[in-house]
Write an enzyme that holds these catalytic residues in place. Sequence first.
Site, PDB file in Angstrom:
ATOM      1  N   TYR A 842     -63.703 -19.868  61.796  1.00 19.35           N
ATOM      2  CA  TYR A 842     -62.582 -19.862  60.856  1.00 19.35           C
ATOM      3  C   TYR A 842     -61.330 -19.138  61.342  1.00 19.35           C
ATOM      4  O   TYR A 842     -60.234 -19.446  60.897  1.00 19.35           O
ATOM      5  CB  TYR A 842     -63.026 -19.256  59.512  1.00 19.35           C
ATOM      6  CG  TYR A 842     -64.002 -20.124  58.785  1.00 19.35           C
ATOM      7  CD1 TYR A 842     -63.584 -21.258  58.086  1.00 19.35           C
ATOM      8  CD2 TYR A 842     -65.369 -19.855  58.811  1.00 19.35           C
ATOM      9  CE1 TYR A 842     -64.480 -22.074  57.435  1.00 19.35           C
ATOM     10  CE2 TYR A 842     -66.280 -20.672  58.165  1.00 19.35           C
ATOM     11  CZ  TYR A 842     -65.831 -21.784  57.473  1.00 19.35           C
ATOM     12  OH  TYR A 842     -66.719 -22.596  56.833  1.00 19.35           O
ATOM     13  N   ILE A 843     -61.490 -18.159  62.217  1.00 16.76           N
ATOM     14  CA  ILE A 843     -60.327 -17.417  62.717  1.00 16.76           C
ATOM     15  C   ILE A 843     -59.845 -18.074  64.002  1.00 16.76           C
ATOM     16  O   ILE A 843     -60.607 -18.212  64.962  1.00 16.76           O
ATOM     17  CB  ILE A 843     -60.681 -15.943  62.967  1.00 16.76           C
ATOM     18  CG1 ILE A 843     -61.063 -15.257  61.653  1.00 16.76           C
ATOM     19  CG2 ILE A 843     -59.515 -15.225  63.628  1.00 16.76           C
ATOM     20  CD1 ILE A 843     -61.573 -13.838  61.831  1.00 16.76           C
TER      21      ILE A 843
END
Length: 886
Positions: A842-843
């Site tokens: 997600y990052i």
Amino acid sequence: MSSDSSDDDRPLARPNGHGSASKSALDRSASKNVTNGLVNGDKMDIDSPSTNGNKRKSRSSISQPNYEEGSDSDDAQPLAKRKKPNTEVEDSDSDDEPINKSRANKHSAKQAALPTLESSDDDAPLGAKLAKKKAVVNRNGKESKPKKAVKDESDDEKPLAKSAVKRQSTGAPSTKRKSNGVKKEDSDSDAPISKRSKAAPAKKGKSAATSSKDIKKDKSKEVTEEPEDEYEWWNEPKREDDSIKWETLEHNGVLFAPEYEPLPKHVKLIYDGKPVTLGVEAEEVALFWVAMMTGGGIQHTKDPVFRSNFFEDFSEYVKKYGATDAQGNKVDIKSLDKCNFDKMFEYWFEKTERTKNKNLPKAEKEAAKKRKEELEAPYTHCLWNGRKEKVGNFRVEPPGLFRGRGDHPLKGKVKKRVLPEQVTINIGKEAKIPEPPKGHKWKHVQHDQKATWLAMWQENINGNYKYVMLAASSAIKGQSDYKKFEKARELKKYVDKIRKDYTKDLVSEQMADRQRATAMYLIDHLALRAGNEKDTEKEAETVGCCSLKYEHITLEPPNKVTFDFLGKDSIRYFETCEVTPRVFKNLKLFKKPPKTVGDNIFDRLTTSQLNKHLNSYMPGLTAKVFRTYNASYTMARLLNNLENDPRSRGSIQEKIKLYNDCNREVAILCNHKRAVNASHDQQMQKLGDRIKGLKYQKWRTKQMILAIEPTQKKKKGASWFELDDDLDEAWIMDHQEFLLEQEKTRITKKFEKENEKLETNKEKPMPEKELKERLKAVKELDAKFKKENKTKKVEPEGKGPTVEKYMKAIERLDERVKVLETQAEDRDGNKEVALSTSKINYIDPRLTVVFSKKFDIPIERLLNKTLREKFQWAISLLKDVDDWTF
């Protein structure tokens, strides 16, 4: 953010609630130079750092922890093409592996500080910009230097998995089958990939990962040897049609689990007090249960659902394949409680590979490792458009018992052995089809160029499809990650309009529109997953936003909502959040009677409808993109805030903790929680003992100062020379025992290693009396400790001892204590949060690269080796870029 003012593209901060997770994850890597005891056994060299360089070892005789920790595997699992399995792969907790101090300093010196993360809003893909820049440089004839040819006379003899040659695709692959580099007249297409000859590597610019020190020159041959070139797909022009994933594909299929080896005749199941002979197939299933009787499996053997499901399947195997007593009479096994697996467990545990290898000589261990590598070599890599690419999960999962996640209704069921007849192979038309195991055949062979999987089969538990995919570090996976994060970056152009529209629809007269707007609010602000319908008879009852039910939310006026449900992977989502009055009113309306327990909150909305609506704003936009966007945006904002944080100017370990703190907030936002590890308390105790050991070493050094110059007691004050409060006499005695045992182990291992070397060279080994002579040093150290305990005085150690040298040693010890205390705080804060999931999925990895450069932290301390390989594209793209922002 209120529903009436949605022009800010930041997600709401995570609300305070019952289930908020604890702080950040520990960097499992404490400096390998840190030990708790004496330096060089019984002498301290005050001219060098205060460490003996030995790793801490656990002892069997005393209750001291082992200070060395193993690393967890962080290999990413593949994404399925159709039915998509879980793509949130947990990485190792040891995300911040330590590196040699000199390497760290050298790396840090080379890092150039970047401006703030928000110094540019340029959304153009970096691959295109750098490719264009590279093309201009090449046309100008500057900076582009041809490489010398690499001479490798033995390459033809090397298997594919170990070849030093890396092929690189240069744009759209040719439709002609030239990619494997084999001449038609000398074709070896009938040979396995691991034995085929290699073509000369294509000429290209120097790899981003290549340094001048990596290049070795053979003066006699004048040949330049260089590391493998990486396929820099990010610098290639973007193809208009990327639906065709490959032009040529060659591989050797999959590696099946080894056949079952029956137990010796004297090892039997005991049923109702009597030995029972099981049919081979039933015996294998019994061994599945035996394998659960140790480690983390024990808890499953006590689970009623797990026991019931296992015994149901086990009974069927017994009925089908038989069970007889000593006289050959049929035995009807009716109760699991009457089954005694102890004899089978004793044999299995004794013969387990882990147990056998524990005491094997080094030579035998290396031989076993070599045999394993040779067995796997043909399957570890494939030829994808003529390039050697690493395969991720080339092993077919062995049979066993299904554990499931959370309260899965099928846990304990038997996962059957996968046979070649169940496996479909995907391969190039002109490639040689892999040979299935003797006596078997493949289910089907296809040539789907739009598919990225190499093999596929259906498992028997849930009927899901399993796929063999390329590794996370492969070009195809890297391109997928790049597109995902670029799609999330693109969302910031549309997010204001989307928020404005769904805020307006919160009061729509159409109930379907109002439900959709409310769901979008929750997905955007709370980072909820969209959720899909599930077959609860075969799967755990997990839900997402669109599939929330009446009982999953509790309303507390004026605007508090408590969510309590099982999310993905059966992770409980339990949060109390404050929402806007309009959203609260809508949720109250959606729960209005006659709705009751079991009814859907959003009964007029499906995930497909929601994603179709989102796609009307931006091509390819789904609810999942919001989750990626909010996670990356939150991380970018938090990292930017560190610019003015005084701690960001501290030590590398302090900066890493700040990064982990930001990562933790994102993980909490995404509900990436985990159960507290059963060994957490023990690990914290180990870390605490390491800190105490350094404090004890510091105390001994202070006593040496007094021995040299007693007047220092008046100058420094008596309290400066006293023991720390947490070092009591009992702990010191235990610690001294530990140090003695550690020294004994070190001497013994060194002696054995020297003897092994002598035997390898066919020289006479040293006699045991030599070892006894060396071990006298342990007795001398023991005598020294006893004298110190009695007199409370410590004799000076080291050459030319002076107060100045001892003071410098104390300063170094203080620094190391501070590092370990920071790590301990980091670990304890992260015990309930899984940092790796958000970091992997997600990052945006470019945020981590920017943070590394800006704060002068080696990237190795933020991304472990697996993640560096997975995100090599991000590291390379930002190598010469100073103005990137999410």
